[in-house]
Structures are given as C-alpha cells and as structure tokens.
Design an enzyme around this catalytic site. Structure first.
Site, PDB file in Angstrom:
ATOM      1  N   ASP A  85       0.810  -1.212   0.000  1.00 26.76           N
ATOM      2  CA  ASP A  85       0.000   0.000   0.000  1.00 26.76           C
ATOM      3  C   ASP A  85       0.846   1.267   0.000  1.00 26.76           C
ATOM      4  O   ASP A  85       1.998   1.261   0.443  1.00 26.76           O
ATOM      5  CB  ASP A  85      -0.907   0.035   1.233  1.00 26.76           C
ATOM      6  CG  ASP A  85      -2.038  -0.967   1.157  1.00 26.76           C
ATOM      7  OD1 ASP A  85      -2.319  -1.467   0.054  1.00 26.76           O
ATOM      8  OD2 ASP A  85      -2.642  -1.247   2.215  1.00 26.76           O
ATOM      9  N   LYS A  86       0.232   2.335  -0.430  1.00 23.17           N
ATOM     10  CA  LYS A  86       0.886   3.649  -0.456  1.00 23.17           C
ATOM     11  C   LYS A  86       1.507   3.995   0.895  1.00 23.17           C
ATOM     12  O   LYS A  86       2.662   4.420   0.971  1.00 23.17           O
ATOM     13  CB  LYS A  86      -0.126   4.721  -0.852  1.00 23.17           C
ATOM     14  CG  LYS A  86       0.394   6.145  -0.723  1.00 23.17           C
ATOM     15  CD  LYS A  86      -0.708   7.162  -0.983  1.00 23.17           C
ATOM     16  CE  LYS A  86      -0.206   8.577  -0.741  1.00 23.17           C
ATOM     17  NZ  LYS A  86      -1.281   9.593  -0.940  1.00 23.17           N
TER      18      LYS A  86
END
Length: 361
Positions: free
Chosen positions: A167-168
């Site tokens: 994820d970011k």
C-alpha cells in the site's frame, strides 16, 4: 498478487460502473476477452469476476444492469451464460484514461540490483503503480527512469515490472523484475507460497497469547468500497486469507507484532487485525486513529496525538523479503530496518511504558 500489494482498482477504470451524469451516450471499450472454444456455460458475472482480478462480482453486475457488459456487440444481463468463442467487452460511457507509464526522476532506495531484478525499499507515502487518482509520481515511474537506458525494459509491458505491491502508506521491501522470464519465475514463487515475507506492525490492544493465526475470507466492504472486510472461511464471499502473527513487544495499550502472510490479499493485515479487534495504530481507514485503548485523561489524549503526529500513517512495514533468484537459483534474503517515523513511534511507546514520556516531546 499480495496483500498490501494489490490495489483496489488495478485496471485504471472508474471506481464504479454506474452511468456518468450527463453522459454523451457514446461507449468506450475498457476491457475485452475472447472466450475459449472449450468454455463450459457459466454466468457472465462469475466468468468476468474470475478474470477481472480487482473487480467485485457486485460491481460487474451493476455494469451489466447499466448496459455496459456486451457480448458480440450487444448488451447482456449478468445472468447471460457465456458460450465458446464469445467476444466479451466492457463498454463504459467515458473514455479510458491514458495510463501510459512515463519515466520520472524520483529517488529510489535500491537494496539490491542485477541484470534481471531489483529489490527496492519503498518509503511510506509512495504509490507503487499508476492507477485511478495516481497516474504520476509512483514507484514504477521512478523505476522507468532508473532503467531508461535499458532498451529491453518497457515499463508499459505487463510481462516485466512489479511482481507484488504494498500500500501507499506501508513502507518496506518490493521486488521488481527486469525481464519476462524473471517475472514469470518470481510470480510462480509468490503463487506457490515459497517466498518469505514478514511485516512489523504496531496494533491497538494487548494480546493474551504470544502468537496466533487469523483465517477469514477478504472482500470489499459493502459499506465502504475503499475498505476490505472479513467474511467466514469457506463462504462464497471474498477470497481465502490467512495471517500468522507473533508478539514482539508489549506496550500495554498497543503491541508490536510480526505478521507473516500465508496468502496475499488487498489490505490483508489491516483487515484481519481490525477483524480481531486490534486495528493498526494510525490506520485511519480501519479506525486506528481513534483512541481504542487506555485512559481518557487529557494528558493521555495529548500523548496519542503526539504519537499520530510522529507517524501519520498505518504503522506497518514490510521488513523481510526472501525468494530464490530466478537465474542463479540462490536463496536471496533481505531485511529492511524500521523507517524513522515508525522507529520513533515505538520509542515513544517504550517511554510510555517506562513512565518517562512527556506529552511535549
């Protein structure tokens, strides 16, 4: 694909398949599949769900209801039974976004690199791949720049590039394949679960046990399309997921744990920990920015605010990565130390346990 690794909308399509307001009536092709000659009859929503990895069956059914699912040029309902050699297309009333990957000069923390692969330590805040809402400034744009002088590497070729994703706002290790053969081999290792990856996470609450296993299907939360939810194992909803965890250090109201994934699903650690009542600290999407354990004094609330300011993201780090090199056959193992924000957060909690914390720190 892997947890923290898959994006909710990987295909670059809109967040939903509902008709656009004020649409012109013109339809644009976003997806196409030619059905094999030996295909058995099956509902088209089920058929597409198995082939459009990041779309839910409900989302596909809505597309059919809106007249967006076509077979051999004509719209069909979700109950349509797919036949051999059908040509199925997803036709939406807005043009497909040009998601050509462009090389961008973005710094990379390269842990290892050779002729066929590279291992990168991704900082929190960096999206790994262009997609809806993030078409520039991603890790793969940076990889394209780094490899711009390598003629054989085309960042727009799906046969090379990212083997898995995180994820970011998760930090840590990723492997990128420079050649099709390397990506095929590494992809097979991930699929067969012969790779090793572990994560460090700070979660809310204290565990009664030292280690445990979480099993539960993961699918998009029907009440929040940007969040994943956990459903009973063996149910028809979602995909099977198993997470193993082990306590590393206890801080009373929070716990530092190690997580090892048996499967890799979108937001797997985040959703599984939320499901058992231990959301990741700082994980706004899953309720981790609320004060879920501890005192209600103004001093303690100030302490938590300071903690969230130190590490303003989910406290999750992809710490180790291990795989067999696709060419040499040698075991490759990498470890990434905790990034500064997460290390500082843990030190803050250590100080809290030791009675040495100061809300003004």
């Amino acid at each position: 694909m892997t947890e923290e690794d898959e994006r909710l909308f990987d295909d670059g399509m809109p967040d939903d398949f509902l008709p656009a307001e004020g649409g012109s009536g013109t339809l644009y092709e976003h997806f196409r599949v030619n059905v094999d000659k030996g295909q058995e009859p099956v509902r088209i929503d089920k058929f597409l769900y198995e082939r459009m990895q990041h779309s839910s069956r409900n989302r596909i059914q809505k597309a059919a209801d809106a007249g967006f699912i076509h077979v051999n040029g004509a719209a069909v309902k979700s109950s349509y039974k797919v036949r051999p050699e059908d040509v199925i297309t997803l036709m939406l009333d807005r043009p497909k976004h040009d998601n050509t990957i462009e090389a961008e000069d973005i710094p990379l923390d390269i842990v290892y690199e050779d002729d066929v692969l590279m291992v990168i330590n991704k900082p929190a805040g960096l999206v790994v791949h262009p997609g809806a809402g993030n078409f520039h400034g991603t890790l793969i744009n940076a990889v394209a720049w780094h490899l711009k002088d390598m003629p054989a590497f085309d960042p727009n070729d799906p046969e090379v590039g990212l083997v898995h994703r995180i994820d970011k706002d998760t930090s840590g290790l990723l492997v990128v394949a420079k050649t099709p053969d390397a990506k095929t081999d590494l992809g097979r290792q991930f699929f067969n679960k012969t790779t090793h990856r572990s994560y460090n996470a700070l979660v809310w609450g204290n565990f009664t046990e030292e280690e445990g296993r979480i099993e539960g299907n993961i699918a998009r939360d029907p009440r929040d399309r940007l969040r994943m939810a956990v459903f009973p194992p063996g149910s028809e909803t979602g995909k099977p997921a198993v997470t193993h965890y082990r306590v590393i250090e206890r801080f009373g109201y929070t716990t530092l744990i190690e997580c090892v994934l048996e499967t890799g699903r979108t937001h797997q650690i985040r959703a599984h920990m939320k499901h058992i009542g231990h959301p990741l600290f700082g994980d706004e999407r899953y309720g981790g920015t609320e004060i879920l354990r501890g005192q209600r004094s103004s001093t303690y609330k100030a302490f938590i605010r300071n903690c969230l300011a130190i590490c303003n993201r989910q406290a999750l780090h992809a710490r180790t990565l291990g795989f067999v090199h696709p060419v040499t056959g040698r075991q490759m193992d990498f470890t990434s130390g905790l990034p500064d924000d997460l290390a500082a957060l843990i030190e803050k909690w250590r100080g809290f346990v030791g009675g040495k914390w100061n809300v003004d720190d």
